[in-house]
Each structure stands twice: as structure tokens, then as C-alpha cells.
Write a protein that holds these residues in place. Structure first.
Motif, mmCIF file in Angstrom:
data_model
loop_
_atom_site.group_PDB
_atom_site.id
_atom_site.type_symbol
_atom_site.label_atom_id
_atom_site.label_comp_id
_atom_site.label_asym_id
_atom_site.label_seq_id
_atom_site.Cartn_x
_atom_site.Cartn_y
_atom_site.Cartn_z
ATOM 1 N N LEU B 48 0.840 -1.185 0.000
ATOM 2 C CA LEU B 48 0.000 0.000 0.000
ATOM 3 C C LEU B 48 0.878 1.238 0.000
ATOM 4 N N LYS B 49 0.255 2.380 -0.285
ATOM 5 C CA LYS B 49 1.001 3.628 -0.250
ATOM 6 C C LYS B 49 0.077 4.770 0.126
ATOM 7 N N TYR B 50 0.670 5.751 0.754
ATOM 8 C CA TYR B 50 -0.032 6.986 1.072
ATOM 9 C C TYR B 50 0.626 8.120 0.299
ATOM 10 N N THR B 51 -0.191 8.834 -0.457
ATOM 11 C CA THR B 51 0.328 10.013 -1.155
ATOM 12 C C THR B 51 -0.391 11.248 -0.638
ATOM 13 N N THR B 52 -1.664 11.352 -0.885
ATOM 14 C CA THR B 52 -2.460 12.452 -0.345
ATOM 15 C C THR B 52 -3.847 11.914 -0.025
ATOM 16 N N GLY B 53 -4.657 12.737 0.648
ATOM 17 C CA GLY B 53 -6.032 12.346 0.876
ATOM 18 C C GLY B 53 -6.219 11.570 2.161
ATOM 19 N N ALA B 54 -7.048 10.574 2.099
ATOM 20 C CA ALA B 54 -7.416 9.800 3.281
ATOM 21 C C ALA B 54 -6.184 9.227 3.956
ATOM 22 N N THR B 55 -6.136 9.388 5.275
ATOM 23 C CA THR B 55 -4.952 8.951 6.014
ATOM 24 C C THR B 55 -4.957 7.465 6.313
ATOM 25 N N LEU B 56 -6.117 6.826 6.214
ATOM 26 C CA LEU B 56 -6.180 5.374 6.388
ATOM 27 C C LEU B 56 -6.152 4.744 5.003
ATOM 28 N N VAL B 57 -5.124 3.986 4.767
ATOM 29 C CA VAL B 57 -4.915 3.414 3.446
ATOM 30 C C VAL B 57 -5.092 1.904 3.512
ATOM 31 N N LYS B 58 -5.872 1.390 2.605
ATOM 32 C CA LYS B 58 -6.071 -0.061 2.543
ATOM 33 C C LYS B 58 -5.228 -0.635 1.415
ATOM 34 N N GLY B 59 -4.628 -1.773 1.684
ATOM 35 C CA GLY B 59 -3.790 -2.393 0.686
ATOM 36 C C GLY B 59 -4.245 -3.803 0.360
ATOM 37 N N ILE B 60 -3.339 -4.542 -0.215
ATOM 38 C CA ILE B 60 -3.665 -5.900 -0.604
ATOM 39 C C ILE B 60 -3.566 -6.846 0.588
ATOM 40 N N ASN B 61 -4.162 -8.009 0.440
ATOM 41 C CA ASN B 61 -4.078 -9.074 1.437
ATOM 42 C C ASN B 61 -4.603 -8.667 2.810
ATOM 43 N N GLY B 62 -5.512 -7.719 2.855
ATOM 44 C CA GLY B 62 -6.140 -7.344 4.115
ATOM 45 C C GLY B 62 -5.347 -6.394 4.987
ATOM 46 N N PHE B 63 -4.223 -5.897 4.500
ATOM 47 C CA PHE B 63 -3.407 -4.968 5.276
ATOM 48 C C PHE B 63 -3.913 -3.536 5.120
ATOM 49 N N GLU B 64 -3.683 -2.748 6.134
ATOM 50 C CA GLU B 64 -3.957 -1.334 6.055
ATOM 51 C C GLU B 64 -2.957 -0.580 6.915
ATOM 52 N N ALA B 65 -2.829 0.707 6.648
ATOM 53 C CA ALA B 65 -1.905 1.533 7.415
ATOM 54 C C ALA B 65 -2.509 2.911 7.574
ATOM 55 N N GLU B 66 -2.190 3.553 8.661
ATOM 56 C CA GLU B 66 -2.721 4.879 8.928
ATOM 57 C C GLU B 66 -1.589 5.877 9.068
ATOM 58 N N PHE B 67 -1.674 6.937 8.293
ATOM 59 C CA PHE B 67 -0.701 8.019 8.367
ATOM 60 C C PHE B 67 -1.110 8.952 9.506
ATOM 61 N N LYS B 68 -0.230 9.096 10.495
ATOM 62 C CA LYS B 68 -0.486 10.003 11.612
ATOM 63 C C LYS B 68 0.629 11.045 11.631
ATOM 64 N N LYS B 69 0.284 12.216 11.158
ATOM 65 C CA LYS B 69 1.280 13.282 11.047
ATOM 66 C C LYS B 69 1.814 13.677 12.416
ATOM 67 N N SER B 70 0.936 13.756 13.406
ATOM 68 C CA SER B 70 1.355 14.209 14.737
ATOM 69 C C SER B 70 2.347 13.240 15.372
ATOM 70 N N GLU B 71 2.272 11.979 14.972
ATOM 71 C CA GLU B 71 3.168 10.971 15.536
ATOM 72 C C GLU B 71 4.272 10.585 14.546
ATOM 73 N N THR B 72 4.273 11.190 13.386
ATOM 74 C CA THR B 72 5.187 10.829 12.275
ATOM 75 C C THR B 72 5.265 9.317 12.142
ATOM 76 N N SER B 73 4.092 8.703 12.069
ATOM 77 C CA SER B 73 4.046 7.244 11.999
ATOM 78 C C SER B 73 3.200 6.776 10.829
ATOM 79 N N PHE B 74 3.449 5.549 10.443
ATOM 80 C CA PHE B 74 2.700 4.908 9.355
ATOM 81 C C PHE B 74 2.718 3.413 9.642
ATOM 82 N N HIS B 75 2.069 3.038 10.735
ATOM 83 C CA HIS B 75 2.081 1.649 11.174
ATOM 84 C C HIS B 75 1.185 0.775 10.298
ATOM 85 N N LEU B 76 1.627 -0.440 10.088
ATOM 86 C CA LEU B 76 0.912 -1.412 9.251
ATOM 87 C C LEU B 76 0.158 -2.387 10.143
#
Lengths: 115, 113
Positions: B48-76
Motif C-alpha cells: 500500500l502507499k499513502y500520497t495524499t487524501g485519506a490517512t487510512l490506506v487499505k492495501g492488498i491481502n487485508g493490510f492497512e496503514a494509517e498516516f499520523k502526522k502528529s506521531e510521524t508514523s505509518f504503522h501497518l
């Protein structure tokens, strides 16, 4: 082709010899990237091509490393006078679009072992 | 300079358990963020990838990740681990569209039956 292909899949060479690694990108992909994956380390960006030109070569570890791409397709990564620290898996990727945010499709890699 | 850290070089979870792989980045501006998976003896595959827009990104195989700017995190995350999820996972960051991609050191995920 069906995907990115790389050859050879494995290469064992002696220290001081030159090696050439080949990458065949997906047909129609304009961008091509080379990475190095060393044991215990992450992926290291080496170089990317947009068409036949390489806008950024600063990732190449030393002047022993060079890469070229001709015809906007196949690319060759050449390592001259190989050293043991060059041992790694060399990965190639390609993408359709012009920017690095375009999805990159990776090949299976070439495992280089320098004795 | 850009950097990516992945907390935990090895993570083990039981089959059916929650998968959480951590990724933090250092950047003065919101970057582009990626998760790649590498199965044994195979090349990397984009999850998966985050570029712009929604901060919760859904990817393949049931994985998702959330971009949290305040925490500078992108946990899977994945709600329920499957045996086939065992692989190496790499977080990557790109500051601008024409910058170098910086990969994290990777996290090896093991799934215990």
C-alpha cells in the motif's frame, strides 16, 4: 513481459573482477530503478533512470559502480574491481509513470557473492 | 536527512492474531509513504502507499496503514494473521515525487500456528 526479470539470479565472483548485472523492465515502463539489499541492512537506493537518462546518480556507492540504459528498456549495472563488501542482492524495479510515487514493480534480484 | 525506523526487526504473532508492524519517519514535510512485502526468495511487492487524501490506506491481502502526522508514523496492521503473511516487511518514505526512496531496515514477520 509478465514482470521485471533480472539476470543472472546468482553470481559468484572473485575479488577484483568486474561484473555486469542485467535488468529487463516491464514493457512500456519508462522508469527503472536499482537497489542494493545487504544482509542485515535495508534496501539502499542506487540509481534510477527516466528513459535513458539518470537524473540522480548520487546513490551509487563509489565510482566502481556504473549503470546504463539503452533504448529505454534494458539496463545494466556494472561493478568494477569488485570488493567483498559489494556482496548483496541487487534489485531492479520499474514503473510506468514519471514520478517515484508510481508503483514500482520489483524483479527477483541478483545475489552477488564476492569471494 | 530523511530516515525511516521500524521498531522490531523480528515480530512473531499467532495465526489469527492482530499484526502490528511499526514505522516512524523523520521529515519536515508530510512525505509519501509506502509498505512493501518481500516473500522468501522473491522481489518486493507493494502492499500500500499513502500520497495524499485519506490517512487510512487499505492495501492488498487485508493490510492497512494509517498516516499520523502528529506521531510521524505509518504503522501497518492486519486484524487476523495468516500463515502466508510470514515475510519481510519494509516501510519506505519519499519526501517529494522526484526524491530518492528511503527504505527502513525491515521487519521479519513470523506467524505461529
Amino acid at each position: 513481459g509478465a514482470g521485471v526479470s533480472q539476470s543472472p539470479s546468482n553470481k559468484v565472483t572473485e575479488k577484483g573482477k568486474d561484473v555486469e548485472l542485467r535488468c529487463d523492465p516491464i514493457s512500456g515502463h519508462t522508469a527503472l530503478y536499482w537497489y542494493r539489499q545487504s544482509l542485515g541492512q535495508g534496501l539502499e537506493f542506487l540509481i534510477y533512470f527516466q528513459g535513458n537518462s539518470a537524473p540522480d546518480k548520487s546513490g551509487l556507492p563509489s565510482d566502481r559502480f556504473s549503470a546504463e540504459r539503452t533504448g529505454g528498456s534494458v539496463s545494466t549495472l556494472t561493478i568494477q574491481r569488485t570488493q567483498q563488501e559489494d556482496s548483496a542482492v541487487y534489485l531492479c524495479a520499474s514503473s510506468f509513470g514519471m514520478g517515484l510515487t508510481d508503483t514500482q514493480y520489483f524483479g527477483p534480484g541478483t545475489r552477488l557473492t564476492v569471494l | 536527512a530523511q530516515s525511516v525506523t521500524q521498531l522490531g526487526s523480528h515480530v512473531s504473532v499467532s495465526e489469527g492474531a492482530l499484526v502490528l508492524l511499526r514505522c516512524n519517519y523523520s521529515s519536515s514535510v508530510p512525505p509519501y509513504l509506502f509498505w512493501y512485502v518481500q516473500y522468501p526468495n522473491q522481489g518486493l511487492q507493494l502492499l500500500l502507499k499513502y500520497t495524499t487524501g485519506a490517512t487510512l490506506v487499505k492495501g492488498i491481502n487485508g493490510f492497512e496503514a494509517e498516516f499520523k502526522k502528529s506521531e510521524t508514523s505509518f504503522h501497518l496492521t492486519k486484524p487476523s494473521a495468516h500463515m502466508s503473511d510470514a515475510a519481510e516487511y519494509f516501510c519506505a518514505v519519499l519526501k517529494t515525487s522526484y526524491d530518492k526512496v528511503i527504505f527502513g531496515p525491515g521487519t521479519s514477520l513470523s506467524v505461529i500456528p
